[in-house]
Design a protein around this motif. Structure first.
Motif, PDB file in Angstrom:
ATOM      1  N   ILE A 113       0.843  -1.194   0.000  1.00 48.16           N
ATOM      2  CA  ILE A 113       0.000   0.000   0.000  1.00 48.16           C
ATOM      3  C   ILE A 113       0.881   1.248   0.000  1.00 48.16           C
ATOM      4  O   ILE A 113       0.643   2.186  -0.760  1.00 48.16           O
ATOM      5  CB  ILE A 113      -0.964  -0.010   1.201  1.00 48.16           C
ATOM      6  CG1 ILE A 113      -1.990  -1.118   1.003  1.00 48.16           C
ATOM      7  CG2 ILE A 113      -1.667   1.344   1.354  1.00 48.16           C
ATOM      8  CD1 ILE A 113      -2.832  -1.412   2.201  1.00 48.16           C
ATOM      9  N   ASN A 114       1.908   1.246   0.839  1.00 47.84           N
ATOM     10  CA  ASN A 114       2.840   2.380   0.873  1.00 47.84           C
ATOM     11  C   ASN A 114       3.456   2.622  -0.501  1.00 47.84           C
ATOM     12  O   ASN A 114       3.592   3.771  -0.937  1.00 47.84           O
ATOM     13  CB  ASN A 114       3.953   2.132   1.901  1.00 47.84           C
ATOM     14  CG  ASN A 114       3.487   2.352   3.316  1.00 47.84           C
ATOM     15  OD1 ASN A 114       2.684   3.224   3.585  1.00 47.84           O
ATOM     16  ND2 ASN A 114       3.993   1.543   4.229  1.00 47.84           N
ATOM     17  N   ILE A 115       3.844   1.559  -1.170  1.00 45.23           N
ATOM     18  CA  ILE A 115       4.454   1.672  -2.497  1.00 45.23           C
ATOM     19  C   ILE A 115       3.463   2.257  -3.502  1.00 45.23           C
ATOM     20  O   ILE A 115       3.795   3.168  -4.268  1.00 45.23           O
ATOM     21  CB  ILE A 115       4.993   0.306  -2.971  1.00 45.23           C
ATOM     22  CG1 ILE A 115       6.184  -0.105  -2.093  1.00 45.23           C
ATOM     23  CG2 ILE A 115       5.371   0.332  -4.450  1.00 45.23           C
ATOM     24  CD1 ILE A 115       6.614  -1.550  -2.265  1.00 45.23           C
ATOM     25  N   HIS A 116       2.219   1.751  -3.491  1.00 47.66           N
ATOM     26  CA  HIS A 116       1.195   2.258  -4.417  1.00 47.66           C
ATOM     27  C   HIS A 116       0.899   3.739  -4.161  1.00 47.66           C
ATOM     28  O   HIS A 116       0.795   4.523  -5.109  1.00 47.66           O
ATOM     29  CB  HIS A 116      -0.107   1.458  -4.289  1.00 47.66           C
ATOM     30  CG  HIS A 116      -0.102   0.156  -5.015  1.00 47.66           C
ATOM     31  ND1 HIS A 116       0.136   0.043  -6.365  1.00 47.66           N
ATOM     32  CD2 HIS A 116      -0.339  -1.109  -4.577  1.00 47.66           C
ATOM     33  CE1 HIS A 116       0.063  -1.221  -6.733  1.00 47.66           C
ATOM     34  NE2 HIS A 116      -0.226  -1.942  -5.659  1.00 47.66           N
ATOM     35  N   VAL A 117       0.762   4.110  -2.899  1.00 45.00           N
ATOM     36  CA  VAL A 117       0.456   5.505  -2.563  1.00 45.00           C
ATOM     37  C   VAL A 117       1.610   6.419  -2.982  1.00 45.00           C
ATOM     38  O   VAL A 117       1.390   7.479  -3.575  1.00 45.00           O
ATOM     39  CB  VAL A 117       0.115   5.653  -1.060  1.00 45.00           C
ATOM     40  CG1 VAL A 117       0.054   7.120  -0.659  1.00 45.00           C
ATOM     41  CG2 VAL A 117      -1.205   4.954  -0.739  1.00 45.00           C
ATOM     42  N   ALA A 118       2.834   5.999  -2.689  1.00 50.78           N
ATOM     43  CA  ALA A 118       3.999   6.808  -3.070  1.00 50.78           C
ATOM     44  C   ALA A 118       4.073   6.955  -4.589  1.00 50.78           C
ATOM     45  O   ALA A 118       4.331   8.055  -5.105  1.00 50.78           O
ATOM     46  CB  ALA A 118       5.277   6.179  -2.530  1.00 50.78           C
ATOM     47  N   LYS A 119       3.831   5.866  -5.303  1.00 51.35           N
ATOM     48  CA  LYS A 119       3.855   5.902  -6.764  1.00 51.35           C
ATOM     49  C   LYS A 119       2.762   6.847  -7.291  1.00 51.35           C
ATOM     50  O   LYS A 119       3.008   7.643  -8.205  1.00 51.35           O
ATOM     51  CB  LYS A 119       3.639   4.492  -7.315  1.00 51.35           C
ATOM     52  CG  LYS A 119       3.638   4.390  -8.812  1.00 51.35           C
ATOM     53  CD  LYS A 119       3.416   2.955  -9.265  1.00 51.35           C
ATOM     54  CE  LYS A 119       3.323   2.855 -10.759  1.00 51.35           C
ATOM     55  NZ  LYS A 119       3.073   1.475 -11.208  1.00 51.35           N
ATOM     56  N   ALA A 120       1.579   6.776  -6.706  1.00 54.22           N
ATOM     57  CA  ALA A 120       0.468   7.632  -7.133  1.00 54.22           C
ATOM     58  C   ALA A 120       0.778   9.104  -6.879  1.00 54.22           C
ATOM     59  O   ALA A 120       0.559   9.955  -7.747  1.00 54.22           O
ATOM     60  CB  ALA A 120      -0.815   7.224  -6.421  1.00 54.22           C
ATOM     61  N   LEU A 121       1.283   9.404  -5.693  1.00 50.44           N
ATOM     62  CA  LEU A 121       1.606  10.797  -5.366  1.00 50.44           C
ATOM     63  C   LEU A 121       2.697  11.343  -6.284  1.00 50.44           C
ATOM     64  O   LEU A 121       2.623  12.499  -6.727  1.00 50.44           O
ATOM     65  CB  LEU A 121       2.029  10.914  -3.901  1.00 50.44           C
ATOM     66  CG  LEU A 121       0.907  10.698  -2.876  1.00 50.44           C
ATOM     67  CD1 LEU A 121       1.478  10.632  -1.476  1.00 50.44           C
ATOM     68  CD2 LEU A 121      -0.156  11.772  -2.994  1.00 50.44           C
TER      69      LEU A 121
END
Length: 133
Positions: A113-121
């Motif tokens: 989840i952290n990876i997806h959120v960071a990628k999205a931001l």
């Protein structure tokens, strides 16, 4: 909504636009409820959410213009995300669900989840920088 207000009662004095804040909380709770009730993460579309935005009369004319332009660019950047990344981002940052709850719901790790959120931001920030140049 009332529970949310009660939990944040110590911050009420700091809120400048209480009506807009209440409408935002109500909007987020309603969208979250509709998603959970339908049992599907795709049951509430971006168009449906956009139809229930904070009323313009609660914003100054400058805020309305900036808000509309920025939101259009942000929504386009979010729409361009890969499906799973978009799903995680919406749950984490728009619906404000806890990462552990998202992890359980989607059967993925909190680190993912952290990876997806960071990628999205990063993707959204890059898209906004490109359009402002």
């Amino acid at each position: 909504v009332f529970v949310e207000v009660w939990q944040n009662r110590d911050k009420l004095a700091e809120i400048k636009k209480i009506k807009a804040w209440l409408l935002t909380i109500t909007h987020n709770k309603a969208a979250s409820y509709l998603r959970k009730k339908a049992g599907s993460m795709t049951s509430v579309s971006w168009d449906e959410l956009a139809a229930h935005t904070i009323p313009d009369e609660l914003q100054t004319p400058d805020e309305q213009l900036i808000s509309r332009e920025e939101m259009t660019r942000i929504n386009k950047a979010i729409d361009d995300l890969p499906p799973r990344c978009k799903q995680v981002f919406v749950l984490a940052k728009i619906e404000k669900l806890p990462y552990k709850e998202i992890a359980t719901m989607l059967d993925i790790s909190v680190k993912t989840i952290n990876i997806h959120v960071a990628k999205a931001l990063e993707h959204i920030a890059t898209a906004l920088r490109k359009e402002s140049v």
